[in-house]
Design an enzyme around this catalytic site. Structure first.
Site, PDB file in Angstrom:
ATOM      1  N   CYS A 391     -15.362  32.964  45.876  1.00 32.19           N
ATOM      2  CA  CYS A 391     -15.136  32.050  44.767  1.00 32.19           C
ATOM      3  C   CYS A 391     -15.709  30.662  45.071  1.00 32.19           C
ATOM      4  O   CYS A 391     -16.904  30.440  44.934  1.00 32.19           O
ATOM      5  CB  CYS A 391     -13.642  32.020  44.440  1.00 32.19           C
ATOM      6  SG  CYS A 391     -13.336  31.358  42.801  1.00 32.19           S
ATOM      7  N   HIS A 554     -12.332  37.244  43.708  1.00 30.07           N
ATOM      8  CA  HIS A 554     -11.487  37.285  44.906  1.00 30.07           C
ATOM      9  C   HIS A 554     -11.282  38.752  45.272  1.00 30.07           C
ATOM     10  O   HIS A 554     -10.245  39.332  44.930  1.00 30.07           O
ATOM     11  CB  HIS A 554     -10.136  36.630  44.622  1.00 30.07           C
ATOM     12  CG  HIS A 554     -10.205  35.149  44.504  1.00 30.07           C
ATOM     13  ND1 HIS A 554     -10.249  34.323  45.603  1.00 30.07           N
ATOM     14  CD2 HIS A 554     -10.274  34.340  43.434  1.00 30.07           C
ATOM     15  CE1 HIS A 554     -10.323  33.063  45.214  1.00 30.07           C
ATOM     16  NE2 HIS A 554     -10.348  33.047  43.902  1.00 30.07           N
ATOM     17  N   GLU A 556     -10.391  40.061  47.817  1.00 29.56           N
ATOM     18  CA  GLU A 556      -9.217  40.290  48.674  1.00 29.56           C
ATOM     19  C   GLU A 556      -8.023  40.813  47.877  1.00 29.56           C
ATOM     20  O   GLU A 556      -7.128  41.446  48.417  1.00 29.56           O
ATOM     21  CB  GLU A 556      -8.833  39.007  49.426  1.00 29.56           C
ATOM     22  CG  GLU A 556      -8.412  37.810  48.583  1.00 29.56           C
ATOM     23  CD  GLU A 556      -9.575  36.919  48.132  1.00 29.56           C
ATOM     24  OE1 GLU A 556     -10.720  37.418  48.093  1.00 29.56           O
ATOM     25  OE2 GLU A 556      -9.339  35.740  47.811  1.00 29.56           O
TER      26      GLU A 556
END
Ligand code: GLN
Length: 581
Positions: A391, A554, A556
């Site tokens: 990001c 993102h 993750e």
């Protein structure tokens, strides 16, 4: 015989103090039951008055978790997703702010005409409705009540639970109390008294735990188990010892050693539907605990309230995604927490950066440490050390490239320097008026969005080789079923590979600069089509580099122990010095 009634509810409360791993314990119980063949839902209750976690300070509260449908939620939901390897929605989080907002809205709309609207039953009914809604179609709903028994804020929730219990029958609702047993240094003995008090406080609400999980530095001995058994009036074998563990993912295995799953089955009068298969889980846990090798990675972030704890907590899902990727690569990963401010001030020199095999620049907001992040990115790019930008990390990588390769001297993101001559990162059009009117709550570009990947890109290779492309195809089909989700897909193109990642940002690559920058060698390897002729850049990569990848998303948030994020997987592989293509 009466058919079994589902869902069953498992209510998790905390005693003594917060922060003792209630979320992990809840996720672990969920995983065990999932392995037994049940469909699991989980609800996190946050008794604060914020509408959601989006406006909380990350260094105090931990990083915000984002769901597919754009919910900004406490990290515990992240734990549920990481453990259970399934997606939850904003429905799986209840805050006091949301509950009151709805009840007041209903009152204004005349839903309760003629009634006095009160904490009980109106607020508690709304809580109950939300819990039931999150459980529809599932076998078990785990309901984790945030905070600690005795907090004033918890009272309406405990009341709602009691009322739910009456409604569905107490054979369908079981209670797990998670407490902490301190061992004060000057006494040198593990104390059960705070746990006894927690049990007492819970009983004042008519709730009697069926299981007590005892968190402590060490295992509980039989003397203490007995004490708790007598006090709580439950069998000793329902008092489960849960000592500290360096590895979160070993906790469900530890619970299983104590036969917690079987005991829960018995309590509900159920039988396992399938024999649990822990092979892959155990393999990953074993690698995390005994890695055959390891790599040193630097996470260059903005650390405000220094002090190891808050610092790591504000990037928790990135750290978890790194751990997942390490396990998949048969490798341990040591994360070094590098302060971008220290790189910026020169306190950390290039000499020190040379120690690391890879750099992550995670998400972030605001000016502080930005030049340090940019310097790190330049260092990684020039020295051909693997780099992953998430990001803000992508945005700053574009800034760095524009400045140092494309000759745009003061290129910047307008978030940092609105007067730059080269605004390579610009505000997303739809965000302009939101900021102008200070409407900061829940208003970023949030949640799952589709990205079309360029053929012949490293990003595509990674999404393909990890089979994520196929998994995301299912998600795309699901999104297509509801017209309201079309904006998440944007305009798809025939026969082009698509992936879905979650987002949380207000700024984007300025399309006016894409051509110039690509001509100078930075590849834009994925984009989202807002309309037929309006793109939002989602991925970058540097083909001349062993691993230099950035994403506007993102990733993750979609990483779990069992299926790590493709980009993190590739990053760790590259850091281990393995060629990606
Ligand atoms: N501050 C940047 C933006 O709003 C990046 C956000 C982030 O990293 N999550 O676009």
């Amino acid at each position: 015989m009466k058919p079994k009634q589902f869902p069953k509810y498992i209510i998790v409360t905390g005693g003594v103090m917060s922060g003792v791993g209630k979320g992990i314990a809840t996720a672990s119980i969920g995983l065990i039951l999932k392995k037994y063949g049940f469909k699991i839902s989980a609800v996190k209750i946050d008794p604060y008055i914020n509408f959601d976690a989006g406006t909380l300070r990350p260094t105090e509260h931990g990083e915000v978790w984002v769901t597919d449908d754009g919910g900004e939620i406490d990290q515990d939901l992240g734990n549920y997703e990481r453990f259970l390897d399934q997606h939850f929605s904003r429905k799986n989080n209840i805050t006091t702010g949301q509950v009151y907002a709805r009840v007041i809205e209903d009152e204004r709309n005349g839903k309760f005409l003629g009634q006095t609207v009160q904490l009980i039953p109106h607020i508690s009914n709304e809580i109950k409705t939300r819990i039931k809604e999150a459980g529809k179609g599932f076998d078990f709903v785990l309901v984790e009540i945030g905070g600690t028994i005795g907090d004033y804020e918890n009272i309406p929730y405990l009341f709602a639970i009691k009322s739910l219990e009456r409604e569905v029958g107490d054979e369908n609702v079981k209670h797990v109390l998670i407490t902490y047993l301190p061992t004060p240094r000057h006494i040198g003995e593990m104390k059960t008294k705070p746990t006894q008090q927690a049990i007492k406080m819970l009983s004042e609400h008519g709730i009697f735990p069926d299981f007590i999980l005892c968190r402590a530095k060490e295992s509980l001995d039989s003397v203490r188990k007995k004490k708790i058994e007598i006090y709580a009036n439950i069998d000793t074998d329902h008092v489960i010892s849960a000592p500290d563990s360096d590895n979160l993912y070993s906790i469900p295995l530890n619970f299983e050693k104590d036969n917690l799953g079987e005991k829960i089955m018995e309590e509900f009068n159920l039988k396992k539907r399938v024999k649990p298969n822990w092979t892959d889980w155990k393999k990953s846990v074993n690698i995390i605990e005994h890695p055959p090798k390891h790599v040193d990675i630097a996470m260059v972030g903005k650390y405000l309230d220094i002090g190891d704890f808050s610092l790591k907590d504000s990037y928790i899902s990135v750290a978890q995604a790194v751990e997942h990727a390490g396990a998949k690569n048969n490798c341990g990963v040591k994360i070094h927490w590098i302060s971008a401010q220290d790189v910026e001030s020169g306190k950390i020199k290039d000499r020190e950066l040379k120690k690391y095999k890879g750099f992550i620049v995670p998400g972030g907001f605001g000016k502080e440490g930005v030049e340090g992040k940019i310097r790190t990115i330049k260092f990684a790019r020039e020295n051909k050390i693997p780099f992953l930008g998430l990001c803000f990390g992508l945005q700053l990588a574009v800034v760095e490239y524009a400045r140092n390769v494309c000759g745009m001297k003061n290129a910047d993101s307008i978030e940092i320097n609105p007067d730059t001559d080269y605004p390579v990162i610009n505000i997303i059009k739809s965000q302009e008026s939101i900021i102008k009117h200070n409407r900061y709550g829940g208003s970023m570009r949030l949640g799952a969005y589709a990205a079309i990947l360029e053929k012949n890109s490293m990003v595509l290779d990674l999404y393909k080789s990890t089979k994520r492309i196929e998994e995301d195809r299912e998600q795309i089909e699901l999104l297509k079923k509801d017209k309201r989700n079309m904006f998440r897909l944007g305009v798809l193109e025939n026969n082009k590979p698509v992936v879905i990642e979650r987002h949380r940002h207000r700024y984007e690559v300025n399309n006016d600069f894409v051509d110039v920058i690509s001509k100078m060698g930075l590849k834009f390897s994925g984009y989202h089509n807002l309309t037929k002729d309006e793109r939002l850049m989602e991925f970058i990569e540097l083909p001349s580099h062993p691993f230099f990848i950035g994403t506007q998303a993102h990733p993750e948030f979609k990483s779990s122990l069992i299926s790590p994020s493709p980009l993190f997987y590739g990053f760790i592989r590259a850091a281990m010095n393995i060629k990606i293509r």
